[in-house]
Enzyme design. Structure first.
Site: not given
Ligand SMILES: NC(=O)c1ccc[n+]([C@@H]2O[C@H](COP(=O)([O-])OP(=O)(O)OC[C@H]3O[C@@H](n4cnc5c(N)ncnc54)[C@H](O)[C@@H]3O)[C@@H](O)[C@H]2O)c1
Length: 259
Positions: A102, A123, A135, A173
Site C-alpha cells: 500500500s 496495488h 493502482e 492511500n
Molecule cells: N487490507 C487492505 O485493505 C489492503 C488493501 C490493499 C493493499 N494491502 C496490502 O496487502 C498486503 C497484505 O495485507 P493483508 O491485509 O492481506 O494482510 P494479512 O495480515 O491479512 O495477510 C498477510 C498474510 O501474509 C502471510 N505471511 C507473512 N509472512 C509471510 C512470508 N514471509 N511469506 C509468505 N506469506 C507470509 C501471513 O501469514 C498472512 O496470511 C500489505 O502489504 C497491505 O498493505 C492491504
C-alpha cells in the site's frame, strides 16, 4: 505472456487476488506459511466455487515456474525486502515480481533484487473481487515491458488501472490515510460517536462506507504501518486499538464489532 500466477501470502488480500486470478483463467498457485490462514483461504475458495481450484504449495521455490509473482505479505519493509531477495533467486529470469504494498517504495524492493526492471507495484483494493481498481506503480527501474505485461494482466482480471509514481502512499492511500487518521482524532476528541462520524461521511460526502468502518476493513495494523511509511503520526487512539489486538474485521473487533 502471463499464464501462471503465484500469490505469496494469502491473508485478506492474497486470498482475494488468488480468487480473481483463478476466475480470470490464470493457473494459480499460493504460498502461505500460516496453517490457519491456509485453512481460511481454502474455506473461502470452497464458498466461492471458482471454475478450478488454486494449488497450495508448501515451499516458496515451488513457485519457480510462475510468470507473475504477486506478493501480499504484511506491510513491513524488512519482511518484503527479504522476500523479494528470495523471489528473485527462485523465479525464472523472465518472471515479473509484483508487490501489493500500500505504501512501501517499489524502487527499494526492486533494488533488493538482481533484476530490478522486472519489479513493479500492483496495488489491488479490498475486497479484491468487488473493487474495480488496481493502482500500478512503476519503480524507477521498472521496464516498459514489465509495466505493459502487468497492466494487461490487471485488465484481463477485468480491473481498471491507474498509474502512480513511486511516492509513499501512491494515489489512493496518499489521500485516504490522512482522512482515516483524522476520523480517529475526531473520535478521540469526543467530537461525535463512531456511528455519527461514519454516517456523516456516508450521507454528507457520498462515501459508500464511513472512514472508521473502512479502517476496520483495511486492518488497523495496516493503517498504522501505512501512516508511518507516509511519515504521518498515527492518532494515539488508532495505535491503542492496535496495541489491544483490535485490528478490525479480520480479528472480529476494531472500532466496531464483527462477531
Ligand atoms: N487490507 C487492505 O485493505 C489492503 C488493501 C490493499 C493493499 N494491502 C496490502 O496487502 C498486503 C497484505 O495485507 P493483508 O491485509 O492481506 O494482510 P494479512 O495480515 O491479512 O495477510 C498477510 C498474510 O501474509 C502471510 N505471511 C507473512 N509472512 C509471510 C512470508 N514471509 N511469506 C509468505 N506469506 C507470509 C501471513 O501469514 C498472512 O496470511 C500489505 O502489504 C497491505 O498493505 C492491504
Amino acid at each position: 505472456m502471463i499464464k501462471h500466477i503465484g500469490v505469496v501470502g494469502a491473508g485478506q488480500m492474497g486470498a482475494g487476488i488468488a480468487l480473481v486470478a483463478v476466475q480470470s483463467g490464470f493457473e494459480t498457485s499460493i504460498f502461505e506459511p500460516s496453517k490457519q490462514a491456509q485453512e481460511k483461504t481454502k474455506a473461502y475458495f470452497q464458498k466461492k466455487l471458482p471454475p478450478h481450484q488454486p494449488l497450495f504449495v508448501t515451499q516458496l521455490d515451488a513457485l519457480s515456474n510462475c510468470d507473475l509473482l504477486i506478493e501480499a505479505i504484511p506491510e513491513q519493509e524488512a519482511l518484503k525486502i527479504k522476500l523479494f531477495q528470495e523471489l528473485d533467486s527462485i523465479a525464472k529470469p523472465e518472471a515479473i515480481l509484483a508487490s501489493n504494498t500500500s505504501s512501501i517504495s517499489i524502487t527499494k524492493l526492486a533494488a533488493a533484487t538482481k533484476n530490478p526492471e522486472r519489479v513493479m507495484g500492483m496495488h489491488f483494493m479490498n475486497p479484491v473481487p468487488v473493487m474495480k481498481l488496481v493502482e500500478l506503480i512503476r519503480g524507477l527501474q521498472t521496464s516498459d515491458k514489465t509495466y505493459h505485461a502487468v497492466k494487461a494482466t490487471a485488465e484481463k482480471m477485468d480491473k481498471t488501472t491507474t498509474t502512480s509514481k513511486d511516492i509513499p502512499g501512491f494515489i489512493a492511500n496518499r489521500i485516504l490515510m490522512p482522512m482515516i487518521n483524522e476520523a480517529f482524532h475526531a473520535l478521540q476528541e469526543g467530537l461525535a460517536s463512531a456511528e455519527d462520524i461514519d454516517t456523516t461521511l456516508k450521507l454528507g460526502a457520498n462515501h459508500p462506507m464511513g472512514p472508521l468502518t473502512l479502517a476496520d476493513f483495511i486492518g488497523l495494523d495496516t493503517c498504522v504501518a501505512i501512516l508511518e511509511i507516509m511519515d504521518k503520526k498515527p492518532c494515539a487512539l488508532l495505535q491503542q486499538y492496535v496495541n489491544a489486538g483490535w485490528l478490525g474485521k479480520k480479528t472480529g473487533r476494531g472500532v466496531f464489532s464483527y462477531v
